[in-house]
Design a protein around this motif. Structure first.
Motif, PDB file in Angstrom:
ATOM      1  N   ALA A  58      36.446  37.053  15.516  1.00  0.00           N
ATOM      2  CA  ALA A  58      35.120  37.572  15.871  1.00  0.00           C
ATOM      3  C   ALA A  58      34.017  36.811  15.140  1.00  0.00           C
ATOM      4  O   ALA A  58      32.962  36.531  15.717  1.00  0.00           O
ATOM      5  CB  ALA A  58      35.038  39.060  15.562  1.00  0.00           C
ATOM      6  N   VAL A  59      34.247  36.459  13.867  1.00  0.00           N
ATOM      7  CA  VAL A  59      33.274  35.667  13.113  1.00  0.00           C
ATOM      8  C   VAL A  59      33.085  34.312  13.778  1.00  0.00           C
ATOM      9  O   VAL A  59      31.955  33.844  13.984  1.00  0.00           O
ATOM     10  CB  VAL A  59      33.717  35.494  11.638  1.00  0.00           C
ATOM     11  CG1 VAL A  59      32.908  34.415  10.942  1.00  0.00           C
ATOM     12  CG2 VAL A  59      33.598  36.815  10.885  1.00  0.00           C
ATOM     13  N   SER A  60      34.174  33.669  14.134  1.00  0.00           N
ATOM     14  CA  SER A  60      34.083  32.323  14.697  1.00  0.00           C
ATOM     15  C   SER A  60      33.516  32.309  16.114  1.00  0.00           C
ATOM     16  O   SER A  60      32.910  31.324  16.527  1.00  0.00           O
ATOM     17  CB  SER A  60      35.444  31.629  14.659  1.00  0.00           C
ATOM     18  OG  SER A  60      36.343  32.266  15.525  1.00  0.00           O
ATOM     19  N   MET A  61      33.686  33.395  16.857  1.00  0.00           N
ATOM     20  CA  MET A  61      33.205  33.463  18.239  1.00  0.00           C
ATOM     21  C   MET A  61      31.775  33.993  18.347  1.00  0.00           C
ATOM     22  O   MET A  61      31.220  34.022  19.452  1.00  0.00           O
ATOM     23  CB  MET A  61      34.146  34.345  19.069  1.00  0.00           C
ATOM     24  CG  MET A  61      35.558  33.804  19.189  1.00  0.00           C
ATOM     25  SD  MET A  61      35.657  32.192  19.968  1.00  0.00           S
ATOM     26  CE  MET A  61      35.185  32.605  21.618  1.00  0.00           C
ATOM     27  N   ALA A  62      31.188  34.411  17.234  1.00  0.00           N
ATOM     28  CA  ALA A  62      29.828  34.960  17.265  1.00  0.00           C
ATOM     29  C   ALA A  62      28.837  33.911  17.762  1.00  0.00           C
ATOM     30  O   ALA A  62      28.939  32.728  17.421  1.00  0.00           O
ATOM     31  CB  ALA A  62      29.426  35.454  15.880  1.00  0.00           C
ATOM     32  N   GLU A  63      27.898  34.367  18.574  1.00  0.00           N
ATOM     33  CA  GLU A  63      26.868  33.466  19.066  1.00  0.00           C
ATOM     34  C   GLU A  63      26.118  32.837  17.901  1.00  0.00           C
ATOM     35  O   GLU A  63      25.809  33.530  16.924  1.00  0.00           O
ATOM     36  CB  GLU A  63      25.897  34.244  19.954  1.00  0.00           C
ATOM     37  CG  GLU A  63      24.858  33.380  20.604  1.00  0.00           C
ATOM     38  CD  GLU A  63      23.941  34.160  21.521  1.00  0.00           C
ATOM     39  OE1 GLU A  63      23.161  33.502  22.221  1.00  0.00           O
ATOM     40  OE2 GLU A  63      23.990  35.396  21.535  1.00  0.00           O
ATOM     41  N   HIS A  64      25.853  31.585  17.953  1.00  0.00           N
ATOM     42  CA  HIS A  64      25.124  30.794  16.960  1.00  0.00           C
ATOM     43  C   HIS A  64      25.993  30.293  15.807  1.00  0.00           C
ATOM     44  O   HIS A  64      25.503  29.554  14.966  1.00  0.00           O
ATOM     45  CB  HIS A  64      23.904  31.526  16.387  1.00  0.00           C
ATOM     46  CG  HIS A  64      22.938  31.965  17.429  1.00  0.00           C
ATOM     47  ND1 HIS A  64      22.323  31.077  18.289  1.00  0.00           N
ATOM     48  CD2 HIS A  64      22.487  33.192  17.771  1.00  0.00           C
ATOM     49  CE1 HIS A  64      21.526  31.743  19.103  1.00  0.00           C
ATOM     50  NE2 HIS A  64      21.606  33.031  18.814  1.00  0.00           N
ATOM     51  N   ALA A  65      27.263  30.675  15.739  1.00  0.00           N
ATOM     52  CA  ALA A  65      28.163  30.105  14.730  1.00  0.00           C
ATOM     53  C   ALA A  65      28.634  28.751  15.271  1.00  0.00           C
ATOM     54  O   ALA A  65      29.320  28.685  16.279  1.00  0.00           O
ATOM     55  CB  ALA A  65      29.352  31.012  14.467  1.00  0.00           C
ATOM     56  N   LEU A  66      28.227  27.684  14.602  1.00  0.00           N
ATOM     57  CA  LEU A  66      28.565  26.343  15.080  1.00  0.00           C
ATOM     58  C   LEU A  66      29.990  25.948  14.727  1.00  0.00           C
ATOM     59  O   LEU A  66      30.685  25.311  15.507  1.00  0.00           O
ATOM     60  CB  LEU A  66      27.581  25.323  14.510  1.00  0.00           C
ATOM     61  CG  LEU A  66      26.116  25.540  14.877  1.00  0.00           C
ATOM     62  CD1 LEU A  66      25.235  24.536  14.170  1.00  0.00           C
ATOM     63  CD2 LEU A  66      25.928  25.482  16.384  1.00  0.00           C
ATOM     64  N   SER A  67      30.413  26.311  13.510  1.00  0.00           N
ATOM     65  CA  SER A  67      31.790  26.057  13.089  1.00  0.00           C
ATOM     66  C   SER A  67      32.153  27.021  11.977  1.00  0.00           C
ATOM     67  O   SER A  67      31.293  27.547  11.284  1.00  0.00           O
ATOM     68  CB  SER A  67      31.974  24.613  12.611  1.00  0.00           C
ATOM     69  OG  SER A  67      31.275  24.403  11.400  1.00  0.00           O
ATOM     70  N   VAL A  68      33.449  27.259  11.837  1.00  0.00           N
ATOM     71  CA  VAL A  68      33.962  28.143  10.782  1.00  0.00           C
ATOM     72  C   VAL A  68      35.147  27.447  10.133  1.00  0.00           C
ATOM     73  O   VAL A  68      36.060  26.991  10.822  1.00  0.00           O
ATOM     74  CB  VAL A  68      34.391  29.518  11.340  1.00  0.00           C
ATOM     75  CG1 VAL A  68      34.988  30.378  10.247  1.00  0.00           C
ATOM     76  CG2 VAL A  68      33.204  30.226  11.992  1.00  0.00           C
ATOM     77  N   THR A  69      35.103  27.361   8.809  1.00  0.00           N
ATOM     78  CA  THR A  69      36.184  26.742   8.048  1.00  0.00           C
ATOM     79  C   THR A  69      36.837  27.797   7.165  1.00  0.00           C
ATOM     80  O   THR A  69      36.145  28.526   6.451  1.00  0.00           O
ATOM     81  CB  THR A  69      35.639  25.606   7.157  1.00  0.00           C
ATOM     82  OG1 THR A  69      34.990  24.651   7.986  1.00  0.00           O
ATOM     83  CG2 THR A  69      36.750  24.946   6.363  1.00  0.00           C
ATOM     84  N   LEU A  70      38.153  27.875   7.220  1.00  0.00           N
ATOM     85  CA  LEU A  70      38.901  28.763   6.333  1.00  0.00           C
ATOM     86  C   LEU A  70      39.006  28.079   4.976  1.00  0.00           C
ATOM     87  O   LEU A  70      39.626  27.025   4.846  1.00  0.00           O
ATOM     88  CB  LEU A  70      40.300  29.036   6.894  1.00  0.00           C
ATOM     89  CG  LEU A  70      41.216  29.909   6.054  1.00  0.00           C
ATOM     90  CD1 LEU A  70      40.649  31.323   5.930  1.00  0.00           C
ATOM     91  CD2 LEU A  70      42.597  29.957   6.677  1.00  0.00           C
TER      92      LEU A  70
END
Length: 84
Positions: A58-70
């Protein structure tokens, strides 16, 4: 217990809307934002009735999230006390 730390890249003008969105995701907390670098530090912790993996998605698919790194992940599943 499962805990994950994420680094979210986003445009600084979207930080407020992302923080509002993340407040609605179970187990998610925003710890820091850096407008200069466009990064947010977010943690995800498990709880009753939801999975950490669903919250990370859900964090990574949120609108305006360009990228998510674990950045960090911890689980105590499968750990048992062992006598020395």
């Amino acid at each position: 217990m499962k805990i994950a730390s994420l680094v979210v890249r986003a445009k600084p003008e979207h930080f407020v809307s992302l923080q509002e969105r993340y407040r609605g995701i179970p187990g998610v907390q925003v710890h820091a934002c850096c407008e200069r670098s466009g990064r947010m530090v977010v943690s995800v912790e498990d709880g009753e009735g939801y999975a950490v993996t669903d919250s990370i998605l859900a964090v990574s698919m949120a609108e305006h999230a360009l990228s998510v790194t674990l950045a960090f992940e911890y689980t105590d599943e499968g750990l048992e006390l062992q006598e020395a």
